[in-house]
Motif scaffolding. Structure first.
Motif, PDB file in Angstrom:
ATOM      1  N   MET A 132     -25.071 -11.497   9.278  1.00  0.00           N
ATOM      2  CA  MET A 132     -25.751 -10.140   9.923  1.00  0.00           C
ATOM      3  C   MET A 132     -26.914 -10.187  10.882  1.00  0.00           C
ATOM      4  N   ASP A 133     -26.996  -9.639  11.492  1.00  0.00           N
ATOM      5  CA  ASP A 133     -28.455  -9.931  12.438  1.00  0.00           C
ATOM      6  C   ASP A 133     -29.289  -8.960  11.208  1.00  0.00           C
ATOM      7  N   THR A 181     -31.809  -8.297   3.739  1.00  0.00           N
ATOM      8  CA  THR A 181     -29.896  -8.379   3.184  1.00  0.00           C
ATOM      9  C   THR A 181     -29.700  -8.602   2.079  1.00  0.00           C
ATOM     10  N   GLY A 207     -30.455 -14.718  12.254  1.00  0.00           N
ATOM     11  CA  GLY A 207     -30.173 -13.840  11.014  1.00  0.00           C
ATOM     12  C   GLY A 207     -29.564 -13.971   9.148  1.00  0.00           C
ATOM     13  N   LEU A 255     -18.145  -6.260   2.721  1.00  0.00           N
ATOM     14  CA  LEU A 255     -19.371  -7.125   4.031  1.00  0.00           C
ATOM     15  C   LEU A 255     -19.962  -6.660   5.524  1.00  0.00           C
ATOM     16  N   GLU A 256     -18.749  -5.598   5.828  1.00  0.00           N
ATOM     17  CA  GLU A 256     -17.988  -5.266   7.055  1.00  0.00           C
ATOM     18  C   GLU A 256     -19.176  -3.906   6.905  1.00  0.00           C
ATOM     19  N   LYS A 297     -22.751  -4.810   6.696  1.00  0.00           N
ATOM     20  CA  LYS A 297     -23.443  -4.713   8.325  1.00  0.00           C
ATOM     21  C   LYS A 297     -23.536  -4.105   8.604  1.00  0.00           C
ATOM     22  N   LEU A 334     -26.895  -2.903   7.805  1.00  0.00           N
ATOM     23  CA  LEU A 334     -28.319  -3.584   8.076  1.00  0.00           C
ATOM     24  C   LEU A 334     -28.705  -3.809  10.015  1.00  0.00           C
ATOM     25  N   GLU A 335     -27.495  -3.672  10.223  1.00  0.00           N
ATOM     26  CA  GLU A 335     -27.452  -3.445  12.062  1.00  0.00           C
ATOM     27  C   GLU A 335     -27.929  -2.113  12.485  1.00  0.00           C
TER      28      GLU A 335
END
Length: 145
Positions: A1-2, A8, A95, A133-134, A137, A140-141
């Motif tokens: 993840m960025d 996170t 990340g 998780l997607e 992500k 977060l991004e």
């Protein structure tokens, strides 16, 4: 993840946000006086298995809590753990590499269940973890964590 391990960690360890990400657990609440992650903290998750059918509450206890590294919890009562879920975080390329995992406890009833139906549950768990998780992500991004 960025995203940084700190950002996170804040997201994966905030059980009150799981409803934004999980296809099965649509809400969770800290309980018994707890309001954040620490080993022994209790919370309950409101679940709809496979996203359909009746709902139920699952009792959960935080079993591992290492900020920016590891968050794990068991599902079940104080005397009977059914399974464990967790997130491992590792800094990677600016990340965070996040690994979500599931571990089944080895009681006789659970072994029988997994022998009979485990192949279906395994696929559902894998798909659910990927979806969770997607979605994390994306949050977060987009800087919405």
């Amino acid at each position: 993840m960025d995203a940084t391990p700190a950002a996170t960690w804040d997201l994966v360890s905030d059980v009150t946000r799981i409803g934004e990400f999980s296809p099965e657990t649509f809400e969770a609440r800290w309980r018994r006086g707890y309001d954040g992650p620490e080993v022994g903290a209790k919370f309950k998750g409101h679940v709809r298995r496979n996203g359909v059918g009746p709902t139920y509450w699952s009792a959960c206890t935080v079993t591992a809590c290492e900020p920016e590294r590891l968050f794990e919890f068991s599902v079940g009562t104080d005397g009977t753990q059914v399974n464990n879920w967790g997130y491992r975080l590792e800094p990677k390329d600016g990340g965070t590499l996040v690994t979500e995992y599931f571990r089944l406890e080895t009681s006789l009833p659970m072994r029988a269940y997994w022998t009979a139906l485990g192949f279906l549950r395994k696929r559902t768990n894998e798909n659910g973890m990927r979806t969770t998780l997607e979605r994390m992500k994306a949050v977060l991004e987009e800087g919405q964590a």
